[in-house]
Write an enzyme that holds these catalytic residues in place. Structure first.
Site, PDB file in Angstrom:
ATOM      1  N   PRO A   2       0.822  -1.220   0.000  1.00 55.06           N
ATOM      2  CA  PRO A   2       0.000   0.000   0.000  1.00 55.06           C
ATOM      3  C   PRO A   2       0.850   1.262   0.000  1.00 55.06           C
ATOM      4  CG  PRO A   2      -0.778  -1.576   1.638  1.00 55.06           C
ATOM      5  CD  PRO A   2       0.545  -2.075   1.154  1.00 55.06           C
ATOM      6  N   GLU A   3       0.668   2.079  -1.016  1.00 57.75           N
ATOM      7  CA  GLU A   3       1.383   3.342  -1.113  1.00 57.75           C
ATOM      8  C   GLU A   3       0.430   4.476  -0.730  1.00 57.75           C
ATOM      9  OE1 GLU A   3       4.505   3.459  -1.623  1.00 57.75           O
ATOM     10  OE2 GLU A   3       5.110   1.745  -2.850  1.00 57.75           O
ATOM     11  N   LYS A  58       2.319   7.327   4.264  1.00 56.83           N
ATOM     12  CA  LYS A  58       1.674   6.019   4.239  1.00 56.83           C
ATOM     13  C   LYS A  58       1.033   5.671   5.579  1.00 56.83           C
ATOM     14  CE  LYS A  58       5.341   4.664   1.029  1.00 56.83           C
ATOM     15  NZ  LYS A  58       6.439   3.721   0.760  1.00 56.83           N
ATOM     16  N   ARG A 111       0.184 -10.784   5.654  1.00 54.66           N
ATOM     17  CA  ARG A 111       1.577 -11.080   6.003  1.00 54.66           C
ATOM     18  C   ARG A 111       2.005 -10.500   7.354  1.00 54.66           C
ATOM     19  NH1 ARG A 111       5.685 -10.575   1.088  1.00 54.66           N
ATOM     20  NH2 ARG A 111       6.882 -11.737   2.639  1.00 54.66           N
ATOM     21  N   ASN A 169       8.225   3.405  -4.504  1.00 56.70           N
ATOM     22  CA  ASN A 169       9.096   3.106  -5.636  1.00 56.70           C
ATOM     23  C   ASN A 169       8.440   3.368  -6.990  1.00 56.70           C
ATOM     24  OD1 ASN A 169      11.695   2.089  -6.560  1.00 56.70           O
ATOM     25  ND2 ASN A 169      10.543   0.333  -7.326  1.00 56.70           N
TER      26      ASN A 169
END
Length: 273
Positions: A2-3, A58, A111, A169
């Protein structure tokens, strides 16, 4: 991962679901995602009303009518959801906030790299984490002031959250492509006009991504993100997405800058300018 655009979408969802709602219980299904003691979290939240939401880079914040703010960081796979009955709980719900309305809001994280914590305020959290201004809020003048003396290549600087918070990125690759600037240019070589182009590109990319709720396949065909191998949505059934949308005869190059995968058009973004 998630950006900023995803987190802004999550913030808007949380505001719609939780604004002016009282939290009546905090259900911790997996304490691994907590960066605060479970009892402390409950004491801080139960009985409080959500009065607002905020975002810095974020990080997403729930603002309460008393006590600290709740900070949500989504790690690599975090998400949010809502449900009313236990059998409808999203898979990988780690924490559920029960509201007085009967709704439950889920912090989802397959995760388990996301984190939930408390902060005295957004400002205190920003100072403690040494975060720069949000990428949507930074002005062109602030950006140039932070970078114009730096003899460091540009991409790692834009990824540095202490300079501006929220650029990840793929976003930096897209920003530099839209601004026609090579990621290995040193910051101090940029002209005033290029700094303005850089700032405009940041705004363009972020507002476009947020407007499409971070659904990348819906981005304009002129965006570099389609050159990433997994996305042929701009030119389905062909390999045209691997070429520059401005110059269809020029293939997008992929290499590493500062250890990060980087996509560049060698024609639009010349290294030695």
């Amino acid at each position: 991962m998630p950006e900023l655009p995803e987190v802004e979408t999550y913030r808007r969802f949380l505001e719609e679901m939780m604004l002016q709602q009282s939290i009546v219980a905090v259900e911790v299904k997996d304490p691994h995602v907590l960066a605060v003691d479970e009892d402390t979290l409950r004491q801080a939240l139960v009985g409080c009303t959500v009065t607002g939401t905020s975002r810095l880079g974020k990080n997403c914040f729930l603002l309460l009518d008393s006590g600290p703010a709740l900070v949500l960081h989504f790690g690599m796979t975090g998400d949010v959801g809502a449900y009313r009955h236990e059998e409808d709980a999203p898979r990988f719900t780690r924490v559920a906030f029960h509201l007085a309305s009967g709704l439950r809001v889920a912090f989802i994280d397959p995760r388990k790299f996301g984190r939930i914590r408390l902060a005295e305020s957004v400002g205190h959290y920003q100072q403690a984490k040494k975060l720069g201004p949000d990428a949507l809020d930074i002005t062109a003048e602030e950006l140039e002031h932070k970078l114009h003396r730096r003899k460091t290549i540009l991409k790692p600087l834009l990824l540095d959250q202490s300079i501006t918070a929220g650029l990840g990125n793929w976003i930096v690759d897209e920003v530099l492509f839209q601004a026609r600037i090579h990621p290995e240019r040193t910051a101090h070589t940029l002209s005033n006009a290029e700094f303005k182009d850089l700032h405009q590109a940041i705004q363009l990319v972020l507002h476009t991504a947020i407007g499409h709720e971070a659904t990348y396949r819906d981005f304009p065909a002129g965006f570099l993100i389609h050159a990433r191998e997994w996305d042929d949505s701009a030119t389905p059934g062909t390999d045209s997405h691997l070429f520059c949308p401005r110059h269809p005869d020029t293939k997008i190059e992929k290499f590493y800058v500062g250890g990060r995968t980087t996509y560049v058009c060698p024609r639009c973004q010349q290294a030695n300018r």
